[in-house]
Design a protein around this motif. Structure first.
Motif, PDB file in Angstrom:
ATOM      1  N   UNK A  95     -68.064  73.585 -16.162  1.00 58.00           N
ATOM      2  CA  UNK A  95     -67.972  72.230 -16.642  1.00 58.00           C
ATOM      3  C   UNK A  95     -69.185  71.547 -16.381  1.00 58.00           C
ATOM      4  N   UNK A  96     -70.164  71.876 -15.771  1.00 56.24           N
ATOM      5  CA  UNK A  96     -71.355  71.355 -15.415  1.00 56.24           C
ATOM      6  C   UNK A  96     -72.504  71.396 -16.494  1.00 56.24           C
ATOM      7  N   UNK A  97     -71.982  72.291 -17.536  1.00 59.30           N
ATOM      8  CA  UNK A  97     -73.110  72.456 -18.742  1.00 59.30           C
ATOM      9  C   UNK A  97     -73.183  71.286 -19.427  1.00 59.30           C
ATOM     10  N   UNK A  98     -74.349  70.647 -19.740  1.00 54.41           N
ATOM     11  CA  UNK A  98     -74.518  69.468 -20.493  1.00 54.41           C
ATOM     12  C   UNK A  98     -75.448  69.504 -21.579  1.00 54.41           C
ATOM     13  N   UNK A  99     -75.704  68.720 -22.654  1.00 47.49           N
ATOM     14  CA  UNK A  99     -76.542  68.308 -23.374  1.00 47.49           C
ATOM     15  C   UNK A  99     -76.863  69.701 -24.345  1.00 47.49           C
ATOM     16  N   UNK A 100     -78.321  69.897 -24.378  1.00 46.91           N
ATOM     17  CA  UNK A 100     -78.735  71.092 -25.295  1.00 46.91           C
ATOM     18  C   UNK A 100     -78.184  72.503 -24.756  1.00 46.91           C
ATOM     19  N   UNK A 101     -77.863  72.478 -23.435  1.00 42.42           N
ATOM     20  CA  UNK A 101     -77.538  73.588 -23.036  1.00 42.42           C
ATOM     21  C   UNK A 101     -75.983  74.209 -23.377  1.00 42.42           C
ATOM     22  N   UNK A 102     -75.121  72.899 -23.461  1.00 39.73           N
ATOM     23  CA  UNK A 102     -73.892  73.215 -24.062  1.00 39.73           C
ATOM     24  C   UNK A 102     -73.802  73.635 -25.516  1.00 39.73           C
ATOM     25  N   UNK A 103     -74.764  73.097 -26.233  1.00 40.20           N
ATOM     26  CA  UNK A 103     -74.598  73.157 -27.761  1.00 40.20           C
ATOM     27  C   UNK A 103     -75.001  74.566 -27.840  1.00 40.20           C
ATOM     28  N   UNK A 104     -76.126  75.087 -27.122  1.00 38.28           N
ATOM     29  CA  UNK A 104     -76.758  76.380 -27.045  1.00 38.28           C
ATOM     30  C   UNK A 104     -75.728  77.710 -26.847  1.00 38.28           C
ATOM     31  N   UNK A 105     -75.008  77.110 -25.826  1.00 38.62           N
ATOM     32  CA  UNK A 105     -73.980  78.151 -25.216  1.00 38.62           C
ATOM     33  C   UNK A 105     -72.916  78.287 -26.397  1.00 38.62           C
ATOM     34  N   UNK A 106     -72.548  77.411 -27.151  1.00 33.46           N
ATOM     35  CA  UNK A 106     -71.352  77.439 -28.089  1.00 33.46           C
ATOM     36  C   UNK A 106     -71.946  78.117 -29.272  1.00 33.46           C
ATOM     37  N   UNK A 107     -73.232  77.822 -29.647  1.00 34.90           N
ATOM     38  CA  UNK A 107     -73.739  78.163 -30.915  1.00 34.90           C
ATOM     39  C   UNK A 107     -73.974  79.732 -30.732  1.00 34.90           C
ATOM     40  N   UNK A 119     -63.896  65.375 -20.095  1.00 33.94           N
ATOM     41  CA  UNK A 119     -65.311  65.277 -20.323  1.00 33.94           C
ATOM     42  C   UNK A 119     -66.066  65.881 -21.321  1.00 33.94           C
ATOM     43  N   UNK A 120     -65.952  67.420 -21.267  1.00 32.73           N
ATOM     44  CA  UNK A 120     -66.440  68.176 -22.059  1.00 32.73           C
ATOM     45  C   UNK A 120     -65.838  68.186 -23.428  1.00 32.73           C
ATOM     46  N   UNK A 121     -64.403  67.981 -23.592  1.00 30.72           N
ATOM     47  CA  UNK A 121     -63.631  67.667 -24.930  1.00 30.72           C
ATOM     48  C   UNK A 121     -64.400  66.503 -25.502  1.00 30.72           C
ATOM     49  N   UNK A 122     -64.564  65.403 -24.856  1.00 26.04           N
ATOM     50  CA  UNK A 122     -65.132  64.255 -25.505  1.00 26.04           C
ATOM     51  C   UNK A 122     -66.615  64.757 -26.329  1.00 26.04           C
ATOM     52  N   UNK A 123     -67.416  65.352 -25.636  1.00 29.55           N
ATOM     53  CA  UNK A 123     -68.556  65.845 -26.028  1.00 29.55           C
ATOM     54  C   UNK A 123     -68.371  66.903 -27.367  1.00 29.55           C
ATOM     55  N   UNK A 124     -67.577  67.771 -27.118  1.00 29.75           N
ATOM     56  CA  UNK A 124     -67.271  68.785 -28.410  1.00 29.75           C
ATOM     57  C   UNK A 124     -66.968  67.901 -29.673  1.00 29.75           C
ATOM     58  N   UNK A 125     -65.770  67.060 -29.204  1.00 28.80           N
ATOM     59  CA  UNK A 125     -65.624  66.479 -30.678  1.00 28.80           C
ATOM     60  C   UNK A 125     -66.456  65.629 -31.164  1.00 28.80           C
ATOM     61  N   UNK A 126     -67.406  64.944 -30.349  1.00 34.49           N
ATOM     62  CA  UNK A 126     -68.534  64.057 -30.764  1.00 34.49           C
ATOM     63  C   UNK A 126     -69.432  64.740 -31.732  1.00 34.49           C
TER      64      UNK A 126
END
Length: 514
Positions: A95-107, A119-126
């Motif tokens: 859950x500590x994954x943030x910013x570019x690292x979060x996007x890279x992980x899911x891509x 908190x993660x859901x909000x970022x994923x939807x945005x």
């Protein structure tokens, strides 16, 4: 693998089939405990069936991937067992994954659905990384998406009868992220068959676990070690006790309260146990404790032997291959510096840079062939192929040597070797000396560029108290290390950077203190 496990896996395919046998034979037995919540095998299976029903309604099928951003809790065994039932693959992420690292992980590993903390859901939807109808949030909804509690509310959700199907136990089941020295994520693919082998051959059979055992999990559940601590008991018909996070006194209390008989502990937890000076707890229920993650120093092992009245093991392994060696410290204290012999189903060798086997006692890269190996790095066939030789041995990137009796001695990571004046220097040799100072909490030795020698040695350390230690540390090094091993510089840190397993992030230390 025992015959009953083989039969269950062969008949229906994988982990859920094995678990379901225990649901039928002991429905009321406690399967999972978390804080003040406990679920019987039947209650856990009911939740698994409800979640499988919901996943089916939103179009998930065998082969689809789902991302899981969750703290330690009941959610993990429910999601993992549901994925096993349906043939899905889970991508557990911190859950500590943030910013570019979060996007890279899911891509890196695109998913068909996500279960996440708000908190993660909000970022994923945005960021449009997931569609709202393919998102389940825990605790509360941030944009009208379904929340976890609604999935299990029978008034909100009609239960579909999801037929039992045979799943491919060799298909991807868990994609766990690892990172090299550059921090670039490398998704490791683990099948259900691999997880069964690790739970049964490398844990149940090796340590002699039985249905009456209670296993404690106190490390983050997005890590493969903790996942084994949850899945293995459910395949065994035992009970798993999950802690939200490691807090030493709570950990000791959990052992006493739940009469824990077996646990995996990471070295940082055991080091904190050695420094503990609080109330005493009854640890007599412990039959076996296995240290993992990082190698304990010889002094710590000796101290633990005096504090523990159970079989005390240390194991060595890697996420890609599972446990490779095991050493029962309590049975062979004279081999204290070793990390043990290869497990019965593991072949081990030490090789040079040309991947040629070296002599007994000579340091080289640790390579192994095992039944518990991973399926490869996700969509990285070249990296997967490069990790193996023509005989099927996986190259770990770790350095070590074997003695004449086949005991392995870990030296360090291949990429961490310091090259000074044309001589290879192993950081662990320096760190072992410095850690003998009673005020040193942790230290990292690394090389920094120097025009004449190539690299010189710098040591970063964390200490107890405020006394100036540089002079004392230099004296210790002069007395116990050769000339080319002498640190040129010392850097005191208020606190070492660590991951959630408590393991020091060596590369971060080096990058921040160049």
């Amino acid at each position: 693998m025992s015959q009953s496990f083989q039969q269950a896996e062969a008949k229906m395919g994988g982990i859920y089939a094995i678990f379901k046998n225990h649901v039928k034979s002991a429905p009321d037995k406690t399967a999972v405990i978390f804080k003040h919540t406990s679920l019987s095998y039947q209650e856990l299976d009911h939740k698994v069936c409800r979640l499988a029903s919901y996943f089916t309604k939103i179009g998930l099928k065998a082969g689809h991937r789902i991302a899981l951003f969750a703290p330690n809790g009941i959610e993990y065994p429910v999601v993992l067992m549901t994925a096993a039932k349906m043939g899905l693959a889970v991508v557990p992420l911190p859950m500590s994954l943030k910013g570019a690292a979060l996007e890279v992980a899911l891509k890196k590993t695109p998913v068909a659905a996500v279960l996440a903390w708000p908190t993660i859901s909000k970022v994923l939807l945005e960021k449009d990384l997931i569609e709202q109808d393919k998102l389940i949030s825990f605790e509360k909804s941030v944009a009208g998406e379904v929340i976890w509690q609604q999935v299990f509310n029978e008034q909100d959700n009609e239960t579909l009868d999801v037929a039992e199907t045979t799943v491919d136990e060799n298909a991807p089941f868990i994609l766990t992220m690892t990172s090299g020295s550059t921090g670039a994520p490398k998704p490791i693919v683990l099948s259900q068959h691999c997880k069964v082998q690790r739970a049964i051959e490398a844990t149940k059979n090796y340590y002699g676990l039985v249905e009456s055992d209670k296993i404690l999990v106190a490390t983050p559940l997005y890590h493969s070690l903790a996942q084994r601590g949850v899945l293995m008991p459910l395949m065994l018909g035992a009970t798993t006790v999950i802690m939200a996070k490691f807090v030493l006194q709570s950990w000791l209390d959990a052992i006493e309260t739940h009469k824990i008989s077996f646990l995996f502990a990471v070295s940082a937890q055991l080091e904190s146990f050695l420094a503990y000076e609080g109330p005493n707890f009854d640890l007599s229920s412990l039959r076996c404790l296995v240290s993992s993650s990082a190698v304990l120093n010889a002094e710590s092992k000796k101290a633990l032997l005096s504090r523990l009245n159970c079989a005390f093991h240390e194991c060595y392994g890697a996420s890609e291959v599972g446990v490779v060696t095991d050493f029962c410290v309590s049975a062979e204290p004279d081999k204290n510096g070793s990390v043990g012999r290869a497990l019965p189903f593991v072949d081990l060798k030490i090789c040079n840079d040309e991947r040629q086997q070296v002599s007994v006692g000579e340091v080289g890269e640790i390579a192994c062939k095992t039944l518990t190996g991973f399926s490869g790095y996700h969509k990285m066939p070249d990296a997967t192929a490069a990790a193996y030789d023509s005989e099927g041995f996986f190259y770990t990137g770790d350095l070590g040597y074997l003695d004449a009796q086949g005991y392995l001695y870990y030296v360090g990571r291949k990429k961490e070797v310091i090259s000074s004046g044309g001589i290879n220097i192993f950081p662990q040799d320096i760190e072992a000396v410095i850690k003998r100072h009673p005020d040193i909490v942790e230290c990292v030795a690394f090389g920094v560029a120097e025009p004449q020698l190539g690299e010189v040695i710098r040591v970063a350390y964390e200490q107890r108290g405020d006394a100036l230690l540089d002079k004392a540390l230099r004296l210790m090094c002069l007395q116990e290390l050769t000339d080319y091993q002498q640190p040129r510089q010392f850097v005191r840190l208020d606190e070492m950077p660590r991951n959630q397993m408590g393991k020091v992030l060596r590369n971060d230390v080096k990058l921040q203190n160049q």
